[in-house]
Design a protein around this motif. Structure first.
Motif, PDB file in Angstrom:
ATOM      1  N   SER A 164       0.780  -1.440  -0.004  1.00 49.46           N
ATOM      2  CA  SER A 164       0.196   0.187   0.020  1.00 49.46           C
ATOM      3  C   SER A 164       1.128   0.966   0.147  1.00 49.46           C
ATOM      4  O   SER A 164       0.035   2.339  -0.347  1.00 49.46           O
ATOM      5  CB  SER A 164      -1.091  -0.265   1.277  1.00 49.46           C
ATOM      6  OG  SER A 164      -0.178  -0.568   2.720  1.00 49.46           O
ATOM      7  N   SER A 197      -6.681 -11.526  -3.446  1.00 44.69           N
ATOM      8  CA  SER A 197      -6.762 -11.394  -2.887  1.00 44.69           C
ATOM      9  C   SER A 197      -8.549 -11.884  -1.656  1.00 44.69           C
ATOM     10  O   SER A 197      -8.532 -12.383  -1.299  1.00 44.69           O
ATOM     11  CB  SER A 197      -7.133 -10.315  -2.184  1.00 44.69           C
ATOM     12  OG  SER A 197      -5.734  -9.450  -2.637  1.00 44.69           O
ATOM     13  N   LYS A 198      -9.372 -11.046  -2.876  1.00 43.91           N
ATOM     14  CA  LYS A 198     -10.594 -11.813  -2.073  1.00 43.91           C
ATOM     15  C   LYS A 198     -11.109 -13.648  -2.584  1.00 43.91           C
ATOM     16  O   LYS A 198     -11.553 -13.898  -1.190  1.00 43.91           O
ATOM     17  CB  LYS A 198     -11.915 -11.040  -3.402  1.00 43.91           C
ATOM     18  CG  LYS A 198     -13.266 -11.818  -3.333  1.00 43.91           C
ATOM     19  CD  LYS A 198     -13.732 -10.945  -2.113  1.00 43.91           C
ATOM     20  CE  LYS A 198     -15.320 -11.266  -1.185  1.00 43.91           C
ATOM     21  NZ  LYS A 198     -15.815 -11.514  -0.677  1.00 43.91           N
ATOM     22  N   THR A 207      -8.046 -12.162   6.900  1.00 48.16           N
ATOM     23  CA  THR A 207      -9.228 -11.766   7.505  1.00 48.16           C
ATOM     24  C   THR A 207     -11.046 -11.043   6.348  1.00 48.16           C
ATOM     25  O   THR A 207      -9.393 -10.972   5.861  1.00 48.16           O
ATOM     26  CB  THR A 207      -9.637 -11.396   8.983  1.00 48.16           C
ATOM     27  OG1 THR A 207      -9.026  -9.899   8.537  1.00 48.16           O
ATOM     28  CG2 THR A 207      -8.954 -11.633   9.665  1.00 48.16           C
ATOM     29  N   ASP A 208     -11.473 -10.994   6.631  1.00 46.45           N
ATOM     30  CA  ASP A 208     -12.408 -10.146   5.743  1.00 46.45           C
ATOM     31  C   ASP A 208     -12.166  -9.145   5.510  1.00 46.45           C
ATOM     32  O   ASP A 208     -12.004  -8.109   4.484  1.00 46.45           O
ATOM     33  CB  ASP A 208     -13.913 -10.400   6.271  1.00 46.45           C
ATOM     34  CG  ASP A 208     -14.665 -11.707   6.396  1.00 46.45           C
ATOM     35  OD1 ASP A 208     -14.310 -12.588   5.320  1.00 46.45           O
ATOM     36  OD2 ASP A 208     -15.694 -11.843   7.039  1.00 46.45           O
ATOM     37  N   GLU A 209     -11.713  -8.509   6.474  1.00 44.54           N
ATOM     38  CA  GLU A 209     -10.939  -7.012   6.684  1.00 44.54           C
ATOM     39  C   GLU A 209      -9.032  -6.982   6.117  1.00 44.54           C
ATOM     40  O   GLU A 209      -8.787  -6.226   5.176  1.00 44.54           O
ATOM     41  CB  GLU A 209     -10.382  -6.451   8.485  1.00 44.54           C
ATOM     42  CG  GLU A 209     -10.315  -4.850   8.011  1.00 44.54           C
ATOM     43  CD  GLU A 209      -9.532  -4.924   9.719  1.00 44.54           C
ATOM     44  OE1 GLU A 209      -9.240  -3.926  10.029  1.00 44.54           O
ATOM     45  OE2 GLU A 209      -9.804  -5.677  10.562  1.00 44.54           O
ATOM     46  N   ASP A 210      -8.891  -8.143   5.735  1.00 41.11           N
ATOM     47  CA  ASP A 210      -7.595  -8.760   5.635  1.00 41.11           C
ATOM     48  C   ASP A 210      -7.395  -8.610   4.555  1.00 41.11           C
ATOM     49  O   ASP A 210      -6.795  -7.207   3.489  1.00 41.11           O
ATOM     50  CB  ASP A 210      -7.059  -9.680   6.213  1.00 41.11           C
ATOM     51  CG  ASP A 210      -6.298  -9.333   7.313  1.00 41.11           C
ATOM     52  OD1 ASP A 210      -5.700  -8.580   8.301  1.00 41.11           O
ATOM     53  OD2 ASP A 210      -6.159 -10.796   7.731  1.00 41.11           O
ATOM     54  N   PHE A 212      -9.821  -7.160   2.098  1.00 36.60           N
ATOM     55  CA  PHE A 212      -9.883  -5.339   1.811  1.00 36.60           C
ATOM     56  C   PHE A 212      -8.491  -4.581   1.778  1.00 36.60           C
ATOM     57  O   PHE A 212      -8.455  -4.139   0.523  1.00 36.60           O
ATOM     58  CB  PHE A 212     -11.075  -5.168   2.941  1.00 36.60           C
ATOM     59  CG  PHE A 212     -11.252  -3.005   2.405  1.00 36.60           C
ATOM     60  CD1 PHE A 212     -12.373  -3.061   1.477  1.00 36.60           C
ATOM     61  CD2 PHE A 212     -10.599  -2.283   2.439  1.00 36.60           C
ATOM     62  CE1 PHE A 212     -12.261  -1.457   1.185  1.00 36.60           C
ATOM     63  CE2 PHE A 212     -10.877  -1.046   2.715  1.00 36.60           C
ATOM     64  CZ  PHE A 212     -11.307  -0.854   1.662  1.00 36.60           C
ATOM     65  N   ARG A 213      -7.718  -4.891   2.721  1.00 38.40           N
ATOM     66  CA  ARG A 213      -6.743  -4.496   2.724  1.00 38.40           C
ATOM     67  C   ARG A 213      -5.477  -5.057   1.449  1.00 38.40           C
ATOM     68  O   ARG A 213      -5.206  -4.270   1.024  1.00 38.40           O
ATOM     69  CB  ARG A 213      -5.839  -4.628   3.892  1.00 38.40           C
ATOM     70  CG  ARG A 213      -7.174  -3.343   5.246  1.00 38.40           C
ATOM     71  CD  ARG A 213      -6.351  -3.556   6.445  1.00 38.40           C
ATOM     72  NE  ARG A 213      -6.625  -2.658   7.841  1.00 38.40           N
ATOM     73  CZ  ARG A 213      -6.600  -3.015   8.818  1.00 38.40           C
ATOM     74  NH1 ARG A 213      -5.316  -3.594   9.162  1.00 38.40           N
ATOM     75  NH2 ARG A 213      -7.188  -2.286   9.455  1.00 38.40           N
TER      76      ARG A 213
END
Length: 367
Positions: A164, A197-198, A207-210, A212-213
């Motif tokens: 990022s 990623s998805k 995780t779900d948050e991971d 997204f990032r």
């Protein structure tokens, strides 16, 4: 009766050659059995090709997704080197507790590539699949001399999360004009709903948050690669999401993407064997919705369907619906979990289960 046995590996339990041998051990010995173990680019890619091609194996000291020493092998056949990304980036190299795509790296793949280049290869064919990484090939590029850097010019930490902050590459990859081919097991794009990623992040520990990032980080890194190498539409390129985005990095540096199962099938002469077969048996550890998107079972079933051949799938577990499988060319599916009535036994004794399933199938199909 000519029976073509051409399975993929059963991940975590049996290699593709071991699966083929187990199936053959239970079949009627009076039939003509042809064993052609396969790989779609994931784990077992080099082993399968080494058994079919006239080449030599080069031992290479590399590192695993967490940077720990691990041994890999490159298959050198003429001017072409065959490399298996999973030998350095594979999910099987980590315990479940160690899985974290935010920090795992593809650096070890770059070391395998450098070893092949130093050995004089003019073309690198890189099997992609089964990875524990989600770094868009950043680690691979770092090993080749082109590490991603931040706005201050400092090299980024390894792993997908750090991307990022990527704004540029700190050098040019030392590829010496070798030709690059990415043999992929999926056609997924780099980012988005169907991206690396998805779709694959959760099985690598995200995780779900991971997710997204990591997806946002890959989007940022895609822009860096596009500017560095003058390419466009990297986020949506088919196969760019393979092996956590390594596919996209290879595309960026001029590589072309091919179907892993298509490549292996051509190299081992599978089309000729399909033409001569009366029955086809294939399989893999988990037969699910991903199996019908560019993996071994899909390629074999499609080829059998086109020739009007019955195609049987043996697997560890079956999560594919009958109509979905039938539309791909699958005649019948048998799973070890259903055979044993226990997932634990299926994992503990896969060879015995495959032999017993083969005995049942032989009684049904053998002439």
């Amino acid at each position: 009766m000519r029976v073509l046995i051409c399975p993929d590996k059963f991940a975590g339990t049996l290699s593709a050659p071991a699966v083929a041998a187990a199936v053959a051990s239970g079949w009627n010995p009076s039939d003509d059995l042809v064993l052609r173990p396969l790989s779609d680019g994931g784990p077992g890619f080099v082993e399968v090709l080494a058994g079919a091609l006239d080449g030599r194996l080069l031992d290479v000291e590399t590192v695993d997704p967490l940077g720990r020493p691990v041994r890999g092998q490159v298959l050198l056949a003429g001017a072409t080197a065959y490399i298996e990304s999973a030998q350095a980036c594979g999910l099987h190299l980590l315990t479940r507790e160690e899985r974290n795509p935010g920090t795992t790296t593809s650096y070890g793949l770059g070391l395998l590539m450098m070893a092949a280049i130093e050995a004089g290869a003019a073309e690198l064919v890189i099997g992609l699949g089964g990875s524990a990484t989600n770094d868009g090939g950043a680690g691979m590029l770092a090993a080749l001399g082109a590490a991603p850097v931040d706005v201050a010019g400092y090299a980024l930490p390894y792993g997908g999360a750090a991307l990022s902050a990527a704004v540029a590459l700190g050098g040019e990859p030392r590829l010496r004009d070798v030709r690059l081919v990415a043999a992929t097991d999926v056609d997924s794009p780099l980012t988005g709903l169907h991206g690396a990623s998805k779709v694959f992040g959760p099985q690598k520990g995200a995780t779900d948050e991971d997710v997204f990032r990591l997806d946002a980080a890959l989007e940022q890194f895609a822009g860096v690669l596009e500017r560095a190498f003058g390419v466009t539409d990297l986020e949506v390129a088919p196969g760019g999401g393979a092996a956590g985005g390594i596919g996209a990095a290879l595309i960026a540096v001029g590589g072309r993407v091919v179907s892993g199962i298509g490549l292996v099938s051509t190299l081992i002469g599978l089309e000729k064997e399909l033409d001569a077969a009366d029955l086809v048996i294939t399989g893999e550890g988990s037969f699910d919705h991903q199996s019908l998107r560019g993996k071994v079972v899909a390629g074999i079933a499609n080829g059998a369907r086109d020739r009007g051949l019955p195609c049987i799938v043996v697997c560890g577990r079956n999560e594919t619906g009958y109509r979905e499988a039938a539309s791909a060319g699958v005649t019948e599916t048998l799973s070890l979990t259903e055979h044993f009535g226990s997932a634990e036994t299926a994992l503990a004794e896969p060879a015995r289960g495959l032999r017993e399933l083969s005995e049942r199938l032989s009684a049904q199909w053998s002439r």
